[in-house]
Design a protein around this motif. Structure first.
Motif, PDB file in Angstrom:
ATOM      1  N   LYS C 180       0.837  -1.213   0.000  1.00 12.59           N
ATOM      2  CA  LYS C 180       0.000   0.000   0.000  1.00 12.59           C
ATOM      3  C   LYS C 180       0.866   1.255   0.000  1.00 12.59           C
ATOM      4  CE  LYS C 180      -3.862  -2.112   2.428  1.00 12.59           C
ATOM      5  NZ  LYS C 180      -4.491  -2.272   3.750  1.00 12.59           N
ATOM      6  N   ALA C 183       2.167   1.853  -3.358  1.00 10.67           N
ATOM      7  CA  ALA C 183       1.100   2.329  -4.243  1.00 10.67           C
ATOM      8  C   ALA C 183       0.873   3.825  -4.049  1.00 10.67           C
ATOM      9  CB  ALA C 183      -0.182   1.551  -3.986  1.00 10.67           C
ATOM     10  N   ARG C 189      -3.990   9.193  -5.819  1.00  9.40           N
ATOM     11  CA  ARG C 189      -5.355   9.214  -6.365  1.00  9.40           C
ATOM     12  C   ARG C 189      -5.809   7.819  -6.774  1.00  9.40           C
ATOM     13  NH1 ARG C 189      -7.518  14.188  -5.286  1.00  9.40           N
ATOM     14  NH2 ARG C 189      -5.950  15.762  -5.696  1.00  9.40           N
ATOM     15  N   LEU C 190      -4.909   7.139  -7.472  1.00  8.36           N
ATOM     16  CA  LEU C 190      -5.247   5.804  -7.941  1.00  8.36           C
ATOM     17  C   LEU C 190      -5.447   4.874  -6.742  1.00  8.36           C
ATOM     18  CD1 LEU C 190      -5.666   4.760 -10.726  1.00  8.36           C
ATOM     19  CD2 LEU C 190      -3.268   4.123 -10.855  1.00  8.36           C
ATOM     20  N   THR C 191      -4.650   5.091  -5.698  1.00  6.09           N
ATOM     21  CA  THR C 191      -4.807   4.299  -4.481  1.00  6.09           C
ATOM     22  C   THR C 191      -6.194   4.513  -3.893  1.00  6.09           C
ATOM     23  OG1 THR C 191      -2.476   4.728  -4.091  1.00  6.09           O
ATOM     24  CG2 THR C 191      -3.702   3.737  -2.302  1.00  6.09           C
ATOM     25  N   GLU C 192      -6.641   5.761  -3.903  1.00  5.17           N
ATOM     26  CA  GLU C 192      -7.967   6.049  -3.358  1.00  5.17           C
ATOM     27  C   GLU C 192      -9.050   5.395  -4.207  1.00  5.17           C
ATOM     28  OE1 GLU C 192      -8.832   9.916  -1.796  1.00  5.17           O
ATOM     29  OE2 GLU C 192      -7.680   9.041  -0.152  1.00  5.17           O
ATOM     30  N   LEU C 193      -8.856   5.366  -5.522  1.00  7.56           N
ATOM     31  CA  LEU C 193      -9.839   4.705  -6.381  1.00  7.56           C
ATOM     32  C   LEU C 193      -9.923   3.218  -6.061  1.00  7.56           C
ATOM     33  CD1 LEU C 193      -9.514   6.248  -9.945  1.00  7.56           C
ATOM     34  CD2 LEU C 193     -11.098   6.795  -8.116  1.00  7.56           C
ATOM     35  N   ASN C 194      -8.854   2.672  -5.474  1.00  8.93           N
ATOM     36  CA  ASN C 194      -8.886   1.287  -5.044  1.00  8.93           C
ATOM     37  C   ASN C 194      -9.540   1.133  -3.673  1.00  8.93           C
ATOM     38  OD1 ASN C 194      -7.534  -0.840  -6.795  1.00  8.93           O
ATOM     39  ND2 ASN C 194      -6.105   0.864  -6.971  1.00  8.93           N
ATOM     40  N   GLY C 195     -10.046   2.228  -3.139  1.00 14.11           N
ATOM     41  CA  GLY C 195     -10.742   2.151  -1.856  1.00 14.11           C
ATOM     42  C   GLY C 195      -9.828   2.219  -0.655  1.00 14.11           C
ATOM     43  N   LEU C 196      -8.597   2.684  -0.851  1.00 11.42           N
ATOM     44  CA  LEU C 196      -7.659   2.759   0.262  1.00 11.42           C
ATOM     45  C   LEU C 196      -7.428   4.227   0.624  1.00 11.42           C
ATOM     46  CD1 LEU C 196      -5.176   0.184  -1.230  1.00 11.42           C
ATOM     47  CD2 LEU C 196      -6.771  -0.218   0.640  1.00 11.42           C
ATOM     48  N   ALA C 197      -7.369   4.499   1.928  1.00 19.35           N
ATOM     49  CA  ALA C 197      -7.205   5.882   2.384  1.00 19.35           C
ATOM     50  C   ALA C 197      -5.749   6.287   2.252  1.00 19.35           C
ATOM     51  CB  ALA C 197      -7.680   6.018   3.819  1.00 19.35           C
TER      52      ALA C 197
END
Lengths: 264, 253, 689
Positions: C180, C183, C189-197
């Motif tokens: 994580k 990432a 941003r892409l990490t957030e699109l994966n549902g991760l804060a």
């Protein structure tokens, strides 16, 4: 110019047997391509076909694993980018590459000066680097040609994407190239802007006699603009010939048809 | 403009809407990209977003997935107001966004890319099953599982994005130019996958250059012009309407 | 005989293990920070310093037992520092180019130690170092094969380093946490699109690496003679060499690289004196080779390791989501208010100079002279950073080249110091040109690190030769440089030499402005803006870089020479040492590297800010009486470091500096009044993101 006679018969650009792979993945395989003086040639193919890789090998940003690139009969395979530029290869970039914090005219003057430049450092410093009358004139002509006269003193940050593309082409032309490489000039433009760009390019090409190699996704634009074209897929040359012939070929249909814009 | 209110709401009740944009204004810093956008996507509904370059389609997609926070208006996802929430809350509420262009982690391997989202949804125990499911959908990803995603071709990167989304089983999928630059076979494959998603009850917001594909897939069409929806109607109505709109040159300043 | 050599080698390996462990520990921390935050964190040493000082304060001065001291300094303070750095600074720099974060990290390297010293009322003093964390750590020894004895402290450090390496490597290999963090480094941003804060992950990454910095600080502090921030910075640079062996991302390789470096130094220390007996050419260098080794390794790794060189920062595909930086050039016609402002500014300057020359006391004259000489040095940063866009961290070394040349010519050949200064500038320019050649293929952060390696190499080796530093071989304050005499003018007095310096500064300023407008300047700026586009119109990137480095080095050399003439002696450690010269960059960048004003304001600040502002002289002058200065003043000169160190934070959003920023804001306000039409820009933006 000795050797001129020898090279007269040679095409402007000849790429022979170019090959390139990245980390074991073949991006180009034995691709040969030729552009004659003043010719408009297209390079098409679906994404990942190796168009940009081929472009970069010609331009010098990439060194091919195999094959040679020659310009007007001279082997330029070993030359760095800026020396190829001085020998007459200009280019634009798919992702626009302009000089931030500079005006439109700055872009043209600097390109012009590299070509005609003040070679002596101290003379130049003394002159403050302000554009000379002949530089003003040449850049004015180029601005007028692209309809950018009004925007001469605007910083490029205030230009639209379409205008930025024009500045890029104008900058490349200021170096008086023999061959102009255009990398997806219509990407990011809407239909009207793309059409306007194409007609400007056509105009400029007619007047300056520069040869153009065009990479483009917009098949319609390629069809209208080029006389000959090369079809690339998966790093290999599928077909080459007069544009109309290539467009009508089975290979073309196989590679492209599904992703053609929907006819109205 | 309030056109959203006039749009034929399919399922009626707002609470069940997968996504609702109410009077949304948004932009980047000083630049406004969206003006007064009203849009409702009911659960299981497929909406196509159409418009010329620079009309604000991508911006609208970004607002819908929380990447861009609106300056005015509100965004409601499955009945919950997430206007000011960070993007990961949208993802957890079931909004999956496949953004335009590269949307995979270039410095991570294919497997690591998949692990990131599978682990969140199914936990450590479901990791293996999830990976197997993804590789079953796209065998080529299985072959390249240890390869860095940045070295994949454009089409393979899209497959990776699609695999992530399909394993995710979202309530709403926002697909921004999914077929851009893909080989015809891949485009077909992608649309078959979207069709399957739709049949399994996933709502779709589709941005697509190839309008026929989009029309065949979607129930409703929203035409965006200069940051505002100017027309909303069914796919059938859109077919006739679009030809004129798309090909009239945009007024430029 | 062979047995003997074998024994020596084993001894050297054992000897090298403890210092190697220190390098390994810091290298691990550096790699951890780089991997999990993407930041080239030069401030790692400053973070380590903070914990070491707190540990010293609580344990040694306030007499707390080890455990609570350790808990507070390593497990409370360090993560807190990491938390603050991430949430207040680096979170907002995620989409900024890596060079921006590097500059901010350099600023923090300056600011954090001063903040710590001020907050804890700590003054680095010789011998004031904390004891290790195990009882009798430095007095109980455990011999190995009767060849070398490890102290408890050393064993402890080695144990912790090994355990940390294994634990961190395991974390990255077997848990999602490491994945994580990587990432988020590539694209929050892409990490957030994966549902991760993303924010939460990023915060924990910073807290972890900061905790590690604190731990390293407490463990390595006992090895230093003085608890001083410079020492920690030195160790970080050595550790970067170790980490570079692991391409900056491999934890085990950073660990091995650190140990290998320690062992290699020990081996050199053992064998070079013996070889020197047989080979006389080695003799003058024998003391210098070992301290230089890490920097030579770092430089060579940077230049010759293609993997590292090409380690490009993967661009965030969603970077366009953030608001774009606004244009820094909004042309505005020179308005009446601008003329008034300029006239006022010039008048103020003239009045100040008159007051200075007629009424200024000797201290002020001396400081002003020093400022004028430094301003010439700082103008070199205007060229290299402002015009060419490179971060050079060896301007101090270039200035020292000028200074030493002047000194040597004056001392040995009785050459006029003015001729010496010109010669110094030329020699420095040549050094700059030579240095730039191996750097040609490097870019951004790597240039900064390579120049840093060169500065440390210069510091460790070049200073100590008889033909640079001194006959004594060590650069101290006793290298006397005379003041010049031109015809009838003897410049022995500070006042007359100040006049001379101001004239030189004026000429240098005009020269830099002319350069900036010339074709050469335009080419440098074009190359800064887009190197590939500059090449595509025929500009040689090699020529641009060599030119930028040699011009900047030459100007720095001239300034360095003037500075030592003004000070009448060469004071290398105070003026030109790598750590001291970091603050130069910080000052110029904060004020603005794009125009000469930034350099001049920076130099004035460097010399006068303390005296005028912090000691209350200015307020005293305003209030017409030194007695009425508020009791708050004078405040510690360290505030200067805090203030301007933190000033670099705005570099990321405003690389043009505060002076230019203020001007642009004024112009923009004016421009926006008559231009509300931003639509075309907005459409272009929408299409390009």
């Amino acid at each position: 110019m000795r050797g001129r006679d020898v090279t007269l018969a040679a095409p402007l650009l000849a790429a022979e047997g170019l090959g390139k792979s990245f980390a074991g993945i073949v991006a180009l395989e034995n691709v040969s391509l030729r552009v004659d003086y003043g010719e408009r040639v297209g390079l098409i193919g679906p994404n990942g076909a190796g168009k940009t890789t081929l472009f970069n090998c010609i331009h010098g940003m990439l060194v091919p694993d195999s094959g040679t690139v020659s310009l007007a009969g001279h082997d330029i395979s070993k030359l760095p980018v800026h020396l190829r530029a001085r020998r007459g290869i200009g280019r634009t970039f798919q992702r626009i590459e302009l000089f931030p914090d500079s005006t439109v005219r700055d872009h043209l003057v600097i390109a012009d000066r590299v070509r005609h430049g003040e070679k002596r450092f101290w003379l130049d410093v003394r002159r403050h680097g302000t554009p000379r009358p002949d530089e003003m004139q040449r850049s004015d002509e180029m601005l007028a040609l692209f309809g950018l006269s009004e925007l001469a003193d605007e910083p490029i940050e205030r230009l639209s994407l379409g205008q930025c593309r024009l500045v890029e082409v104008a900058r490349a032309l200021m170096t008086k190239p023999r061959l102009l490489l255009l990398d997806e000039p219509s990407s990011g433009l809407d239909r009207a802007e793309a059409a306007a760009l194409a007609s400007t390019l056509f105009d400029v090409q007619q007047r300056q006699g520069v040869a153009i190699l065009l990479v483009e996704h917009d098949i319609e634009l390629v069809a209208r603009f080029t006389t000959r074209c090369y079809l690339l897929e998966a790093g290999r040359l599928l077909r080459a010939g007069p544009t109309a012939e290539v467009m009508a070929s089975d290979e073309m249909r196989a590679a492209y048809l599904g992703s053609l814009p929907v006819p109205t | 403009m309030g056109l959203g209110g006039a749009a034929p709401a399919k399922n009626g009740a707002d609470v069940s809407a997968a996504l609702e944009l109410r009077r949304v204004y948004a932009g980047y810093g000083p630049f406004r990209a969206l003006f007064d956008v009203n849009l409702t996507i009911a659960a299981g509904e497929a909406v196509a977003l159409v418009g010329s370059n620079g009309a604000g389609k991508t911006s609208l997609a970004r607002v819908a997935s929380g990447l861009v926070t609106p300056s005015e208006g509100s965004v409601v996802v499955n009945g919950r107001d997430l206007t000011r929430a960070p993007a990961y809350r949208y993802a957890r509420a079931g909004v999956a966004h496949a953004p335009e262009g590269r949307s995979v982690f270039a410095t991570l391997t294919v497997e690591e890319n998949l692990e990131l989202s599978i682990h969140r949804i199914r936990g450590r125990k479901g990791l293996k099953a999830g990976l197997e499911q993804a590789y079953a959908l796209y065998p080529i990803l299985g072959e390249r599982r240890q390869q860095l995603a940045g070295t994949l071709s454009g089409g393979e990167q899209r497959m990776l994005t699609m695999a992530r989304v399909l394993v995710d089983a979202p309530r709403l999928l926002i697909a921004d130019e999914l077929s851009l630059g893909l080989a015809p076979l891949m485009v077909q494959h992608t649309y078959e996958a979207l069709q399957q998603l739709r049949q399994s009850g996933v709502a779709l917001l589709v941005i697509e250059q190839h309008v026929t594909h989009a029309l065949a897939l979607c129930d409703r069409v929203v035409i965006l012009d200069r940051g505002t929806p100017t027309w909303i109607g069914s796919s059938e109505q859109a077919r006739t309407r679009l030809q004129t709109v798309l090909h009239s040159p945009p007024t430029s300043n | 005989m062979f047995a003997n050599i074998g024994e020596d080698i084993v001894t050297a390996v054992l000897q090298g293990a403890p210092p190697g462990t220190v390098y390994a520990l810091v290298a691990l921390g550096f790699v951890l920070a780089y991997k999990t935050s993407g930041v080239f964190n030069l401030a790692f040493g400053a973070q380590a310093y903070a914990s070491a000082v707190l540990y010293f304060k609580t344990h040694a001065e306030w007499g707390w037992p080890v455990l609570p001291s350790l808990a507070v300094s390593v497990f409370v303070l360090a993560p807190l520092v990491g938390f603050l750095l991430e949430s207040l600074i680096f979170r907002h720099l995620r989409t900024a180019p890596p060079v921006s974060s590097l500059v901010v990290a350099i600023g923090l390297t300056i600011a954090i130690p001063s903040i710590v010293d001020l907050a804890l009322d700590f003054q680095p003093r010789n011998g004031q170092i904390p004891l290790g964390i195990v009882p009798n750590g430095n007095s109980v020894y455990y011999p190995v094969f009767d060849l070398y004895s490890f102290s408890r402290d050393e064993l402890m450090a080695m144990g912790v380093a090994t355990a940390a390496m294994l634990a961190l490597a395991a974390m990255f290999r077997f848990t999602m946490v490491g994945l994580k963090m990587r990432a988020v480094v590539e694209s929050p941003r892409l990490t957030e699109l994966n549902g991760l804060a993303a924010d939460r992950i990023s915060i924990s990454a910073w807290m972890l690496s900061s905790l590690f910095a604190g731990l390293a600080g407490v463990l390595i502090a006992p090895r230093f003679p003085t608890l001083a921030p410079g020492r920690f910075f030195d160790i970080v640079v050595v550790a970067i060499a170790a980490a570079a062996v692991g391409a900056l991302v491999s934890l085990p390789r950073a660990y091995i690289g650190g140990l290998a470096l320690g062992v290699a130094i020990a081996l050199f220390n053992t064998f070079i004196p013996r070889w020197a007996n047989d080979h006389s050419w080695l003799r003058p260098m024998q003391n210098n080779i070992t301290p230089a080794l890490p920097f030579v390794v770092l430089f060579l790794v940077l230049v010759f390791m293609p993997g590292l060189r090409r380690a490009r920062f993967a661009a965030d595909p969603l970077a366009g989501v953030d608001p774009p930086p606004r244009s820094t050039v909004i042309p505005a016609p020179i308005s009446a208010s601008e003329i008034v402002r300029r006239t006022l500014g010039t008048t103020l300057l003239v009045v100040t100079l008159i007051v200075l020359f007629t009424r200024g006391d000797s201290a002020f004259l001396y400081l002003a002279g020093q400022g004028a000489a430094l301003a010439v040095v700082y103008l070199s940063i205007t060229i290299i950073t402002g015009l060419a866009g490179h971060i050079s961290l060896c301007q101090g070394s270039f200035a020292a080249v000028g200074a030493f040349t002047t000194y040597q010519l004056a001392a040995r050949y009785d050459t006029s110091v003015l001729v010496g200064a010109v010669a110094g500038a030329l020699v420095a320019a040549a050094v700059g040109a030579l240095l730039s050649v191996p750097l040609i293929r490097l870019s951004g952060v790597w240039i900064a690190i390579a120049t840093l390696a060169f500065a440390f190499f210069f510091d460790a080796v070049m200073v100590k030769f008889s033909w640079t530093g001194a006959p004594s071989g060590v650069a101290t304050g006793d290298l006397v440089v005379p003041r010049p005499v031109i015809g009838p003018w003897d410049m022995a007095s500070d006042k007359s030499f100040l006049a001379f310096l101001l004239a030189v500064l004026a000429i240098a300023t005009v020269a830099v402005m002319l350069l900036s407008r010339s074709t050469t300047g335009r080419m440098l700026r074009a190359t800064r803006g887009s190197e590939i586009a500059a090449q595509s119109i025929g500009i040689s990137p090699t020529r641009a870089r060599v030119l930028a480095f040699s011009l900047a080095a030459g100007l720095a050399g001239l300034g360095g020479a003037l500075l030592v003439i003004q000070q009448e002696s060469v004071n290398y450690d105070t003026n030109f040492a790598p750590f001291a010269a970091l603050f130069w960059l910080v000052l110029v960048v904060t004020f603005g590297a794009r125009a000469p004003e930034g350099a001049i304001a920076g130099a004035a600040t460097f010399t006068l800010f303390d005296k005028v502002v912090l000691q209350g002289t200015f307020i005293g002058w305003l209030l017409r009486s030194p007695d009425r200065v508020p009791g708050l003043l004078p405040v510690s000169p360290k505030w200067r470091l805090v203030l301007f160190g933190l000033g670099t934070i705005q570099y990321a959003s405003h690389p043009e500096g505060v002076l230019e920023m203020a001007r642009a804001r004024r112009n923009r306000r004016r421009a926006e009044d008559d231009d509300h039409d931003d639509d075309h820009v907005e459409l272009a933006l929408e299409a390009s993101v």
